[in-house]
Design an enzyme around this catalytic site. Structure first.
Site, PDB file in Angstrom:
ATOM      1  CG  ASP A  10     -20.511 -12.601   9.570  1.00 20.71           C
ATOM      2  OD1 ASP A  10     -19.386 -13.133   9.553  1.00 20.71           O
ATOM      3  OD2 ASP A  10     -21.408 -12.973  10.338  1.00 20.71           O
ATOM      4  CE  LYS A  34     -18.032 -15.449  13.775  1.00 22.84           C
ATOM      5  NZ  LYS A  34     -17.904 -15.961  12.409  1.00 22.84           N
ATOM      6  CG  ASP A  61     -15.362 -18.624  12.451  1.00 21.82           C
ATOM      7  OD1 ASP A  61     -15.093 -19.831  12.554  1.00 21.82           O
ATOM      8  OD2 ASP A  61     -16.504 -18.191  12.185  1.00 21.82           O
ATOM      9  CE  LYS A  63     -17.347 -22.431  11.282  1.00 25.08           C
ATOM     10  NZ  LYS A  63     -17.350 -20.977  11.092  1.00 25.08           N
ATOM     11  CG  HIS A  65     -11.893 -30.857   8.427  1.00 25.01           C
ATOM     12  ND1 HIS A  65     -13.218 -31.199   8.296  1.00 25.01           N
ATOM     13  CD2 HIS A  65     -11.240 -32.016   8.675  1.00 25.01           C
ATOM     14  CE1 HIS A  65     -13.360 -32.512   8.451  1.00 25.01           C
ATOM     15  NE2 HIS A  65     -12.164 -33.024   8.679  1.00 25.01           N
ATOM     16  CG  ASP A  66      -5.924 -30.500   4.637  1.00 18.71           C
ATOM     17  OD1 ASP A  66      -5.579 -31.669   4.376  1.00 18.71           O
ATOM     18  OD2 ASP A  66      -5.974 -29.604   3.775  1.00 18.71           O
ATOM     19  NE  ARG A 213     -27.681 -12.527  10.448  1.00 20.25           N
ATOM     20  CZ  ARG A 213     -28.237 -13.667  10.056  1.00 20.25           C
ATOM     21  NH1 ARG A 213     -28.988 -13.690   8.982  1.00 20.25           N
ATOM     22  NH2 ARG A 213     -28.023 -14.780  10.729  1.00 20.25           N
TER      23      ARG A 213
END
Ligand code: C5P
Length: 234
Positions: A10, A34, A61, A63, A65-66, A213
């Site tokens: 991240d 990731k 990652d 995600k 959605h469509d 983290r």
């Protein structure tokens, strides 16, 4: 299912990401990583190619959605990046998940693992009822979405480690559970709510733990990663 620890990269830039990963250079086992929306949208597909070339296994990652056709085509493009794991929202329905699998499968029949997000852990029972008009208990909704993903032919879901055992009971031992929300027993919890330790996640039956983290912010990230591996994989 081979258990492994996935480090959530991240970070907002390639520079920060490489600074972090350089610490792992020369290690016997390079971490499975990731790449989420933040890093992917900042750096584009090149960051995936670069980390792949360095020898990392990659969970992308994004995600998706469509509508089914759009997801199918996007998955076909992502398939060329040759990552190890991809994900999408089960809320896109079985038709969307089936289309995704069609899109991601290469001519030789190979494909990355494809897993579904059920209800995000940021969605509470109250918000789900009020905003989405879904009235069932959230744990039932998560299990129902898991079953839909399994019916559509997906390989597994992202869920809380605390749910992994139940998901395996309902969808089978080979249905993959990828579980964030992992903290060391003596560590900071941060903004996660339902957390568990790597050791406990192993006991409950998670296949992969996603750790951000506790490793990325550790004074010694390599040691923290090794500790995760020792506790989770053994
Ligand atoms: O830093 P931390 O260990 O909390 O990071 C967990 C990672 O897993 C983050 O990348 C977060 O976005 C992701 N994640 C999560 N809960 C979910 C799905 C993904 O924490 N339900």
């Amino acid at each position: 299912m081979g258990k492994d620890v996935i480090i959530a990269l991240d970070f907002e830039s390639k520079e920060r990401t490489m600074q972090f990963l350089d610490r792992f250079a020369g290690q016997e086992k390079l971490p499975f990583v990731k790449i989420g929306m933040e890093l992917y949208y900042a750096e584009g597909p090149d960051i995936v190619r670069e980390l792949k070339a360095r020898g990392h296994r990659i969970f992308l990652d994004l995600k998706l959605h469509d509508i089914p056709n759009t997801v199918k085509k996007a998955m076909a493009v992502l398939s060329r990046l040759d990552v190890d794991m991809l994900n999408l929202h089960a809320a896109g329905t079985k038709a969307m998940m089936e289309a995704a699998l069609e899109g991601v499968t290469r001519p030789d029949g190979s494909r990355p693992l494809v897993i579904a997000v059920t209800q995000l852990t940021s969605t509470s029972q109250e918000r789900m009822e009020n905003d989405l008009l879904i009235r069932e208990p959230i744990d039932q909704v998560v299990l129902h979405y898991a079953k839909c993903a399994a019916d559509a032919g997906l390989d597994g879901i992202v869920c809380s480690p605390l749910e992994a055992g139940k998901v395996h009971q309902v969808c089978g031992q080979n249905f993959v559970t990828v579980t964030p929300g992992v903290r060391f027993a003596d560590g900071e919890i941060g903004d996660q709510v339902r957390v568990t330790t790597p050791e406990k996640a192993k006991e409950i039956g998670s296949d992969y733990i996603v750790v951000g983290r506790p490793v990325t912010q550790a004074a010694d990230p390599v040691a923290a990663y090794q500790r995760c591996l020792a506790e989770f994989v053994g």
